[in-house]
Design a protein around this motif. Structure first.
Motif, PDB file in Angstrom:
ATOM      1  N   LEU A  10       0.823  -1.199   0.000  1.00 47.28           N
ATOM      2  CA  LEU A  10       0.000   0.000   0.000  1.00 47.28           C
ATOM      3  C   LEU A  10       0.866   1.262   0.000  1.00 47.28           C
ATOM      4  CD1 LEU A  10      -2.958   0.896   0.316  1.00 47.28           C
ATOM      5  CD2 LEU A  10      -2.689   0.584   2.790  1.00 47.28           C
ATOM      6  N   ASP A  11       0.701   2.043  -1.052  1.00 48.03           N
ATOM      7  CA  ASP A  11       1.362   3.346  -1.150  1.00 48.03           C
ATOM      8  C   ASP A  11       0.473   4.383  -0.442  1.00 48.03           C
ATOM      9  OD1 ASP A  11       3.000   5.447  -2.018  1.00 48.03           O
ATOM     10  OD2 ASP A  11       1.889   5.643  -3.910  1.00 48.03           O
ATOM     11  N   VAL A  12       1.062   5.461   0.033  1.00 50.65           N
ATOM     12  CA  VAL A  12       0.283   6.506   0.716  1.00 50.65           C
ATOM     13  C   VAL A  12      -0.063   7.644  -0.248  1.00 50.65           C
ATOM     14  CG1 VAL A  12       0.355   8.310   2.493  1.00 50.65           C
ATOM     15  CG2 VAL A  12       1.111   5.980   3.043  1.00 50.65           C
ATOM     16  N   ASP A  13       0.960   8.295  -0.788  1.00 53.13           N
ATOM     17  CA  ASP A  13       0.704   9.487  -1.615  1.00 53.13           C
ATOM     18  C   ASP A  13       0.225   9.067  -2.999  1.00 53.13           C
ATOM     19  OD1 ASP A  13       1.397  11.572   0.256  1.00 53.13           O
ATOM     20  OD2 ASP A  13       3.429  10.772   0.148  1.00 53.13           O
ATOM     21  N   GLY A  14      -0.990   9.392  -3.297  1.00 50.48           N
ATOM     22  CA  GLY A  14      -1.648   8.936  -4.528  1.00 50.48           C
ATOM     23  C   GLY A  14      -2.879   8.122  -4.159  1.00 50.48           C
ATOM     24  N   PRO A  15      -2.700   6.889  -3.684  1.00 49.14           N
ATOM     25  CA  PRO A  15      -3.870   6.069  -3.343  1.00 49.14           C
ATOM     26  C   PRO A  15      -4.661   6.558  -2.125  1.00 49.14           C
ATOM     27  CG  PRO A  15      -1.994   4.667  -3.871  1.00 49.14           C
ATOM     28  CD  PRO A  15      -1.478   6.075  -3.795  1.00 49.14           C
ATOM     29  N   LEU A  16      -3.967   6.914  -1.069  1.00 47.84           N
ATOM     30  CA  LEU A  16      -4.664   7.343   0.153  1.00 47.84           C
ATOM     31  C   LEU A  16      -4.739   8.855   0.260  1.00 47.84           C
ATOM     32  CD1 LEU A  16      -3.178   4.765   2.710  1.00 47.84           C
ATOM     33  CD2 LEU A  16      -5.453   4.744   1.669  1.00 47.84           C
ATOM     34  N   LEU A 134      -0.746  -1.441  -4.787  1.00 49.82           N
ATOM     35  CA  LEU A 134      -1.549  -0.252  -5.118  1.00 49.82           C
ATOM     36  C   LEU A 134      -0.640   0.966  -5.109  1.00 49.82           C
ATOM     37  CD1 LEU A 134      -4.630  -0.902  -2.769  1.00 49.82           C
ATOM     38  CD2 LEU A 134      -4.526  -1.266  -5.254  1.00 49.82           C
ATOM     39  N   ASP A 135      -0.523   1.620  -6.273  1.00 46.45           N
ATOM     40  CA  ASP A 135       0.413   2.745  -6.362  1.00 46.45           C
ATOM     41  C   ASP A 135       0.010   3.625  -7.548  1.00 46.45           C
ATOM     42  OD1 ASP A 135       3.612   2.881  -5.137  1.00 46.45           O
ATOM     43  OD2 ASP A 135       3.041   4.279  -6.738  1.00 46.45           O
ATOM     44  N   ASP A 136       0.328   4.900  -7.453  1.00 44.77           N
ATOM     45  CA  ASP A 136       0.008   5.825  -8.545  1.00 44.77           C
ATOM     46  C   ASP A 136       1.178   5.999  -9.506  1.00 44.77           C
ATOM     47  OD1 ASP A 136       1.225   7.179  -6.211  1.00 44.77           O
ATOM     48  OD2 ASP A 136       1.214   8.918  -7.557  1.00 44.77           O
ATOM     49  N   GLU A 137       2.300   5.307  -9.281  1.00 42.21           N
ATOM     50  CA  GLU A 137       3.462   5.547 -10.150  1.00 42.21           C
ATOM     51  C   GLU A 137       3.940   4.296 -10.867  1.00 42.21           C
ATOM     52  OE1 GLU A 137       6.336   8.748  -8.980  1.00 42.21           O
ATOM     53  OE2 GLU A 137       5.460   8.366  -7.008  1.00 42.21           O
ATOM     54  N   LEU A 138       3.141   3.246 -10.877  1.00 47.40           N
ATOM     55  CA  LEU A 138       3.578   2.046 -11.594  1.00 47.40           C
ATOM     56  C   LEU A 138       2.996   2.047 -13.005  1.00 47.40           C
ATOM     57  CD1 LEU A 138       0.907   0.038 -11.617  1.00 47.40           C
ATOM     58  CD2 LEU A 138       1.615  -0.361  -9.249  1.00 47.40           C
TER      59      LEU A 138
HETATM   60 MG   LIG Z   1       2.608   7.460  -4.643  1.00 47.06          MG
END
Ligand SMILES: [Mg+2]
Length: 180
Positions: A10-16, A134-138
């Motif tokens: 779990l990524d924080v910045d982006g998903p959460l 879960l990540d916004d940079e993959l």
């Molecule tokens: Mg991120």
């Protein structure tokens, strides 16, 4: 192949924290928090912590409930530059228990073949266990790398940093567990 329970990275910045939303348009369901994690203070060398402007973080408490439901099927692990500070600053707001975290190297260098810097470290960490990330940079470079270097099944699920995690994302995670 390792047959352990699947991991949920779990990524924080982006998903959460949907940091890419327009600053004046906080997405619905989120609350605003102002935080000074170590990682943020480190970006302001020479300033005493009291003088550093806090980082604005948007969090959606309903994400905590949705994630907790997934813990029936997954072992959740923070996969974020917040490292262990996700337990201090993020978990309490979402109502999550303290979680293990991926302890990245202190110097973050890009991965091979256009992969994100996190990717190879997550493959190492997973050690063959199935995982969702879960990540916004993959992107597809990361999917290709994981397909070639990770023995078990994996779902690399991109989350839009303008809106954060939505119901459809949680459904995708639950669906993946059913395929294992
Ligand atoms: Mg991120």
């Amino acid at each position: 192949m390792n047959t352990g329970r699947p991991l949920l990275y779990l990524d924080v910045d982006g998903p959460l924290n949907p940091y890419a939303a327009k600053p004046e348009r906080r997405p619905e369901g989120y609350t605003t928090h102002r935080m000074k994690p170590e990682g943020w203070l480190a970006q302001h060398p020479g300033l005493p912590p009291s003088r550093v402007r806090p980082l604005r973080v948007w969090l959606n408490p309903s994400h905590g409930q949705s994630l907790l439901k997934l813990t029936d099927r997954y072992d959740m692990v923070w996969a974020t530059t917040w490292r262990n500070e996700a337990n201090t600053f993020i978990a309490p707001v979402l109502g999550l228990p303290p979680l293990p975290f991926v302890d990245w190297p202190t110097t973050l260098t890009p991965g091979p073949n256009g992969t994100f810097w996190k990717t190879r470290h997550l493959v190492n960490h997973a050690g063959g266990r199935p995982f969702v990330w879960l990540d916004d940079e993959l992107d597809d470079n990361d999917r290709e790398f994981v397909a070639g270097h990770h023995e078990g099944p994996a779902l690399l699920h991109w989350v839009d940093p303008r809106v954060g995690l939505r119901e459809r994302d949680f459904e995708a995670v639950a669906d993946f567990a059913r395929t294992l």
